[in-house]
Design a protein around this motif. Structure first.
Motif, PDB file in Angstrom:
ATOM      1  N   LEU A  91       9.341 -45.786 -29.657  1.00  0.00           N
ATOM      2  CA  LEU A  91       8.398 -46.459 -28.772  1.00  0.00           C
ATOM      3  C   LEU A  91       7.008 -45.846 -28.897  1.00  0.00           C
ATOM      4  O   LEU A  91       6.829 -44.772 -29.484  1.00  0.00           O
ATOM      5  CB  LEU A  91       8.895 -46.363 -27.324  1.00  0.00           C
ATOM      6  CG  LEU A  91      10.295 -46.914 -27.038  1.00  0.00           C
ATOM      7  CD1 LEU A  91      10.643 -46.727 -25.567  1.00  0.00           C
ATOM      8  CD2 LEU A  91      10.404 -48.384 -27.423  1.00  0.00           C
ATOM      9  N   ASN A  92       6.028 -46.522 -28.336  1.00  0.00           N
ATOM     10  CA  ASN A  92       4.645 -46.034 -28.358  1.00  0.00           C
ATOM     11  C   ASN A  92       4.423 -45.096 -27.172  1.00  0.00           C
ATOM     12  O   ASN A  92       4.002 -45.510 -26.095  1.00  0.00           O
ATOM     13  CB  ASN A  92       3.672 -47.216 -28.307  1.00  0.00           C
ATOM     14  CG  ASN A  92       3.791 -48.106 -29.526  1.00  0.00           C
ATOM     15  OD1 ASN A  92       3.847 -47.619 -30.652  1.00  0.00           O
ATOM     16  ND2 ASN A  92       3.837 -49.415 -29.304  1.00  0.00           N
ATOM     17  N   TYR A  93       4.715 -43.805 -27.378  1.00  0.00           N
ATOM     18  CA  TYR A  93       4.568 -42.816 -26.308  1.00  0.00           C
ATOM     19  C   TYR A  93       3.119 -42.352 -26.206  1.00  0.00           C
ATOM     20  O   TYR A  93       2.368 -42.337 -27.189  1.00  0.00           O
ATOM     21  CB  TYR A  93       5.477 -41.617 -26.563  1.00  0.00           C
ATOM     22  CG  TYR A  93       6.946 -41.901 -26.327  1.00  0.00           C
ATOM     23  CD1 TYR A  93       7.521 -41.697 -25.086  1.00  0.00           C
ATOM     24  CD2 TYR A  93       7.751 -42.381 -27.366  1.00  0.00           C
ATOM     25  CE1 TYR A  93       8.867 -41.953 -24.872  1.00  0.00           C
ATOM     26  CE2 TYR A  93       9.088 -42.643 -27.157  1.00  0.00           C
ATOM     27  CZ  TYR A  93       9.655 -42.427 -25.908  1.00  0.00           C
ATOM     28  OH  TYR A  93      10.985 -42.694 -25.705  1.00  0.00           O
ATOM     29  N   SER A  94       2.743 -41.964 -24.989  1.00  0.00           N
ATOM     30  CA  SER A  94       1.402 -41.459 -24.716  1.00  0.00           C
ATOM     31  C   SER A  94       1.512 -40.176 -23.909  1.00  0.00           C
ATOM     32  O   SER A  94       2.517 -39.931 -23.230  1.00  0.00           O
ATOM     33  CB  SER A  94       0.604 -42.509 -23.928  1.00  0.00           C
ATOM     34  OG  SER A  94      -0.575 -41.951 -23.386  1.00  0.00           O
TER      35      SER A  94
ATOM     36  N   LEU B  33      17.500 -55.833 -24.678  1.00  0.00           N
ATOM     37  CA  LEU B  33      17.049 -54.445 -24.539  1.00  0.00           C
ATOM     38  C   LEU B  33      18.241 -53.487 -24.614  1.00  0.00           C
ATOM     39  O   LEU B  33      18.672 -52.910 -23.605  1.00  0.00           O
ATOM     40  CB  LEU B  33      16.311 -54.260 -23.204  1.00  0.00           C
ATOM     41  CG  LEU B  33      15.103 -55.177 -22.958  1.00  0.00           C
ATOM     42  CD1 LEU B  33      14.620 -55.043 -21.510  1.00  0.00           C
ATOM     43  CD2 LEU B  33      13.981 -54.839 -23.928  1.00  0.00           C
ATOM     44  N   PRO B  34      18.802 -53.282 -25.802  1.00  0.00           N
ATOM     45  CA  PRO B  34      19.926 -52.340 -25.928  1.00  0.00           C
ATOM     46  C   PRO B  34      19.501 -50.887 -25.774  1.00  0.00           C
ATOM     47  O   PRO B  34      20.359 -50.008 -25.695  1.00  0.00           O
ATOM     48  CB  PRO B  34      20.449 -52.615 -27.339  1.00  0.00           C
ATOM     49  CG  PRO B  34      19.272 -53.160 -28.084  1.00  0.00           C
ATOM     50  CD  PRO B  34      18.486 -53.945 -27.084  1.00  0.00           C
ATOM     51  N   LEU B  35      18.190 -50.624 -25.731  1.00  0.00           N
ATOM     52  CA  LEU B  35      17.628 -49.276 -25.525  1.00  0.00           C
ATOM     53  C   LEU B  35      18.024 -48.318 -26.646  1.00  0.00           C
ATOM     54  O   LEU B  35      18.035 -47.102 -26.460  1.00  0.00           O
ATOM     55  CB  LEU B  35      18.041 -48.708 -24.165  1.00  0.00           C
ATOM     56  CG  LEU B  35      17.720 -49.590 -22.952  1.00  0.00           C
ATOM     57  CD1 LEU B  35      18.113 -48.876 -21.664  1.00  0.00           C
ATOM     58  CD2 LEU B  35      16.253 -49.984 -22.920  1.00  0.00           C
ATOM     59  N   SER B  36      18.310 -48.856 -27.810  1.00  0.00           N
ATOM     60  CA  SER B  36      18.676 -48.022 -28.948  1.00  0.00           C
ATOM     61  C   SER B  36      17.462 -47.546 -29.736  1.00  0.00           C
ATOM     62  O   SER B  36      17.578 -46.657 -30.584  1.00  0.00           O
ATOM     63  CB  SER B  36      19.615 -48.793 -29.881  1.00  0.00           C
ATOM     64  OG  SER B  36      19.030 -50.027 -30.275  1.00  0.00           O
TER      65      SER B  36
ATOM     66  N   GLY C  31      19.158 -37.099 -29.904  1.00  0.00           N
ATOM     67  CA  GLY C  31      19.848 -38.241 -30.482  1.00  0.00           C
ATOM     68  C   GLY C  31      21.218 -38.518 -29.909  1.00  0.00           C
ATOM     69  O   GLY C  31      21.826 -39.548 -30.227  1.00  0.00           O
ATOM     70  N   HIS C  32      21.733 -37.645 -29.060  1.00  0.00           N
ATOM     71  CA  HIS C  32      23.035 -37.853 -28.422  1.00  0.00           C
ATOM     72  C   HIS C  32      22.844 -38.554 -27.079  1.00  0.00           C
ATOM     73  O   HIS C  32      22.063 -38.084 -26.243  1.00  0.00           O
ATOM     74  CB  HIS C  32      23.745 -36.517 -28.182  1.00  0.00           C
ATOM     75  CG  HIS C  32      24.088 -35.770 -29.425  1.00  0.00           C
ATOM     76  ND1 HIS C  32      25.187 -36.069 -30.204  1.00  0.00           N
ATOM     77  CD2 HIS C  32      23.471 -34.720 -30.040  1.00  0.00           C
ATOM     78  CE1 HIS C  32      25.243 -35.242 -31.233  1.00  0.00           C
ATOM     79  NE2 HIS C  32      24.212 -34.419 -31.159  1.00  0.00           N
TER      80      HIS C  32
END
Length: 629
Positions: free
Chosen positions: A524-527, A516-519, A570-571
C-alpha cells in the motif's frame, strides 16, 4: 469436534465381537515411513478383542491428545510432541484441514506448516502413534469446518451430501491426501493406527449413502478399510453398521456417555474420541476454563476401566490468520477468537498449565508408568514501545471495483477472507431505515466518507436510520468474521451481503463492489503522517532480543486498537477486537528477527499513530488484566 453448548458391510472386516487387524498390505500410495530411533516397530498390528485394543496380541490402551499441525509453528512441532510424551500420552490425534491445503481448486500446499507427512513422521520419531481425522469435514472451530470457501461459488452446492458438485472435489482432494500420507500407516512402517470417516455426522444428518461414499473414497485413496471408524457426540451415531464408533463428550459425563456408547456398540471398542478438556471462546463472551481436578479424576476413572481416551485438546494452539470458525447456537451467530488455547493442558504457546500436571499424575497412577522427564520450558519476553509510524487509509488504496446491478458475495468474486466494500451513488434524496438482508457478518456504513453506524450479525442487527442526499456516496464495508463450522447453517455460509440493501423499503441497485482480501497490505501507499480517515493500516519496525539462534515468544497487546487484524514479518497473526475476551495475539519467537521486525495492523475504526507493546504472558480474559504485570 463440533457442537453448540447446549451396503458394504459384508465386505468389511468386522469390529464387533471379533478380532480386527488394523495393519494392512504394504502396497499402495504414499511416501513410505522411515524407521527412526524410538519409533514403534513396523511389524505392529492393532486389533480389537472383547471391546479392548490389542497390539501384537497384548492389551493396548490408547492414551491420546489432539493437536493440530497448522495451529502450531512448524519449528515447534517437535517440542509440543515431546511435551505430549512427557505427559504420558502414547498417541496424537489430528484433523486434516482441506482449506489449508487446497485454497485454490486443484492447487495443493503441503509445505512448511502444512507438511502433514512431516508432522506424522516427527510424532513417530518421538515414539507416538497417530490417529488421523481427514474429514473432509472437521468442524474444529476452524473456518467453514475445513471446507475451502471456493465450494460456495456454486449457489446450489450441498456440502456433506452426495451432491456430485461436492463429492467430485472431495474425491480429488482425498486422493491427493492419500498420495501424501497413506504410506505412513502402521503396516507400511508408519505410525497411523486409525483413520476417522467424516466427523460427528450424527449431529448433522443420517445419509448412509453419503457416509459410505466417504468411506469408499478413503479406501480408494489408499487408507486401509480396517483402520476406519466414526465418532459422534449426538444422541444418535452418524455411523455405518460395520465400522466402530467412538463417543465425544465433556467433563463430568464419562459414565453416562460410555453407557450410551455401549448401547450403540455393545462389543466395543470402548473409547472416547474427544474428551473435551476445556472449551473455545467467542468474541464478546467470557473466556472458558474447566476444573482440572475434576478432569483428572474423571480421566483416572476412564483409564481405570480400561477405556481408551483422546483428549480434545491436549494442545490447542492458534487459529492463525483468518482461520477461526464460528458457532451457530439458538439462532445466534458466534464468531470464535483467534486463540485456540482451549484451557488445554498445554497452553497456546506450548507451556504446561496446572491441568497438565494434574492429568500427567492421573495417567502415571493409572498406568503405573513414570512419564519421561519434562523438557525445559523456554522463557518469554516483553517488548515495549513499538511505534507504528507509517500509515495508509483504506480509502486511498481501493482496488478496481466490479460493476454490478445486483449485490455479489465474496465467493462470487473468488474471495475467501477479509472485507468487501459495496458503494452506491445516491440518485435521489431519501431518508429512513436502511435494511441489509443477509448481512454476513459485520458492517460499517458510511455516507460521503463519514461513519454513520455499524451493524453486527452477532447482535442480530440489520437496520440503521440514514439520511441520503442526491449525489451522496453510500459505502457499506462488510467484514467476514469467520464462516460457521457446525450444524445446518454452514450450508448457506457465504460472506458479504447475501440478499438486498433497501432504504424505506426500496431496494438499491447498481453497485461498485470492491474485493478486499487484505493480502496486499505490504504494497500500500504508506505515509509518515498519522492516518486521519479510518479504516487505517499502520506499520512499524522493532528489534527483538535473541537467545542463541532464536528469540523468545511474546504476546502482542492490542489495547488501544478497536477491530481489525495483525501481521508480523509476513505471518498473519490473527484478529483484533476490543470487545474481548482475547486481548493479546500470540507471537512465536521463531517468527522474530534480531533487527527490523515489521508489524502491520489494520484498524477499522481507529485513527492516529498507535504505540503497541508485547507482553510476557497472554491476556485471554480481559477481566483479568489488573492481575497481570
Amino acid at each position: 469436534m463440533g457442537r453448540p453448548k447446549s451396503a458394504t458391510a459384508a465386505s468389511a472386516l468386522k469390529w464387533l465381537g471379533v478380532s480386527m487387524c488394523m495393519a494392512f498390505a504394504a502396497a499402495g500410495a504414499g511416501r513410505a515411513a522411515t524407521k527412526q530411533p524410538g519409533s514403534p516397530p513396523a511389524s505392529h498390528a492393532l486389533s480389537v478383542q472383547h471391546g479392548k485394543f490389542m497390539l501384537d496380541g497384548k492389551p493396548f490402551q490408547i492414551i491420546s491428545g489432539e493437536m493440530h499441525y497448522p495451529r502450531i509453528p512448524r519449528e515447534y512441532w517437535r517440542s509440543r510432541l515431546k511435551m505430549a510424551k512427557a505427559m504420558g500420552l502414547n498417541t496424537i490425534t489430528s484433523y486434516v484441514f482441506w482449506n489449508a491445503h487446497e485454497s485454490t481448486p486443484g492447487v495443493y500446499d503441503f509445505q512448511g506448516q502444512n507438511d502433514l507427512a512431516e508432522f506424522i513422521r516427527e510424532a513417530q520419531q518421538e515414539g507416538l502413534y497417530v490417529i488421523l481425522r481427514p474429514g473432509p469435514y472437521v468442524c474444529a472451530e476452524w473456518e467453514f469446518g475445513g471446507f475451502p470457501s471456493w465450494l460456495l461459488k456454486d449457489q446450489d452446492i450441498k456440502v456433506r451430501s452426495t451432491d456430485p458438485k461436492f463429492m467430485r472435489p472431495v474425491q480429488r482432494w482425498l486422493h491427493r491426501l492419500g498420495s501424501e500420507v497413506a504410506g505412513l500407516q502402521l503396516a507400511r512402517g508408519g505410525n497411523i493406527i486409525a483413520v476417522q470417516v467424516e466427523n460427528e455426522y450424527g449431529s448433522f444428518g443420517d445419509d448412509q449413502v453419503y457416509l459410505d461414499g466417504i468411506r469408499r473414497t478413503l479406501v480408494d485413496s489408499g487408507f486401509d478399510k480396517s483402520l476406519l471408524y466414526t465418532s459422534d457426540s449426538a444422541d444418535r451415531p452418524g455411523a455405518l453398521p460395520d465400522l466402530p464408533v467412538v463417543i465425544n463428550f465433556g467433563t463430568g459425563h464419562a459414565k453416562e456417555k460410555f453407557a450410551q456408547l455401549h448401547r450403540w456398540r455393545p462389543d466395543g471398542p470402548s473409547m472416547t474420541g474427544e474428551y473435551w478438556a476445556g472449551w473455545f471462546d467467542h468474541w464478546g463472551a467470557p473466556h472458558h476454563t474447566a476444573d482440572a481436578s475434576v478432569e483428572a479424576k474423571e480421566l483416572a476413572w476412564m483409564l481405570g476401566q480400561g477405556y481408551s481416551v483422546s483428549m480434545y485438546m491436549f494442545h490447542g494452539g492458534t487459529s492463525f490468520g483468518w482461520m477461526n470458525g464460528a458457532n451457530w447456537d439458538e439462532d445466534s451467530y458466534q464468531p470464535d477468537v483467534t486463540s485456540y488455547d482451549y484451557d488445554a493442558p498445554l497452553g497456546e504457546s506450548g507451556r504446561p498449565s496446572p491441568k497438565y500436571f494434574a492429568l500427567r499424575k492421573a495417567i502415571a497412577e493409572a498406568t503405573q508408568k513414570a512419564p519421561p522427564p519434562l523438557p525445559e520450558i523456554p522463557s518469554t519476553q516483553a517488548i515495549a514501545g513499538i511505534t507504528l509510524n507509517e500509515s495508509a487509509s483504506l480509502w486511498d488504496n481501493l482496488p478496481t471495483p466490479t460493476m454490478s446491478h445486483e449485490l455479489k458475495t465474496m465467493e462470487d468474486l473468488d474471495q475467501a477472507y477479509g472485507d468487501i466494500l459495496y458503494r452506491k451513488k445516491v440518485v435521489a434524496e431519501t431518508a429512513g431505515e436502511l435494511v441489509i438482508d443477509g448481512l454476513h457478518d459485520y458492517a460499517q456504513i458510511y455516507v460521503d466518507g463519514a461513519l454513520v453506524g455499524t451493524l453486527d450479525r452477532r447482535l442480530k442487527q440489520n437496520k440503521l436510520a440514514v439520511k441520503l442526499a442526491k449525489g451522496s456516496t453510500l459505502d457499506i464495508l462488510v467484514e467476514n468474521s469467520g464462516r460457521i463450522n457446525f450444524g445446518k447453517e454452514l450450508l448457506k455460509e457465504r460472506k458479504g451481503i447475501l440478499g438486498s440493501v433497501s432504504v424505506k423499503g426500496s431496494a438499491l441497485s447498481d453497485w461498485q463492489i470492491y474485493s478486499l482480501p487484505l493480502s496486499n497490505y505490504a504494497s500500500l501507499n504508506y505515509s509518515s503522517k498519522p492516518c486521519r480517515q479510518a479504516p487505517c493500516f499502520y506499520r512499524g519496525s522493532f528489534d527483538a532480543a535473541m537467545s542463541g539462534s532464536a528469540s523468545a515468544d511474546t504476546f502482542l497487546d492490542t489495547t488501544g486498537l478497536t477491530k481489525g487484524f495483525a501481521w508480523l514479518n509476513g505471518h498473519p497473526l490473527g484478529r483484533i477486537w476490543k470487545i474481548g475476551p482475547q486481548r493479546t495475539l500470540y507471537v512465536p519467537g521463531v517468527w522474530l528477527k534480531p533487527k527490523g521486525n515489521q508489524l502491520t495492523v489494520i484498524d477499522l475504526q481507529g485513527a492516529g499513530r498507535p504505540v503497541l507493546n508485547m507482553l510476557k504472558q497472554p491476556i485471554l480474559d480481559a477481566k483479568a488484566t489488573a492481575a497481570l504485570p
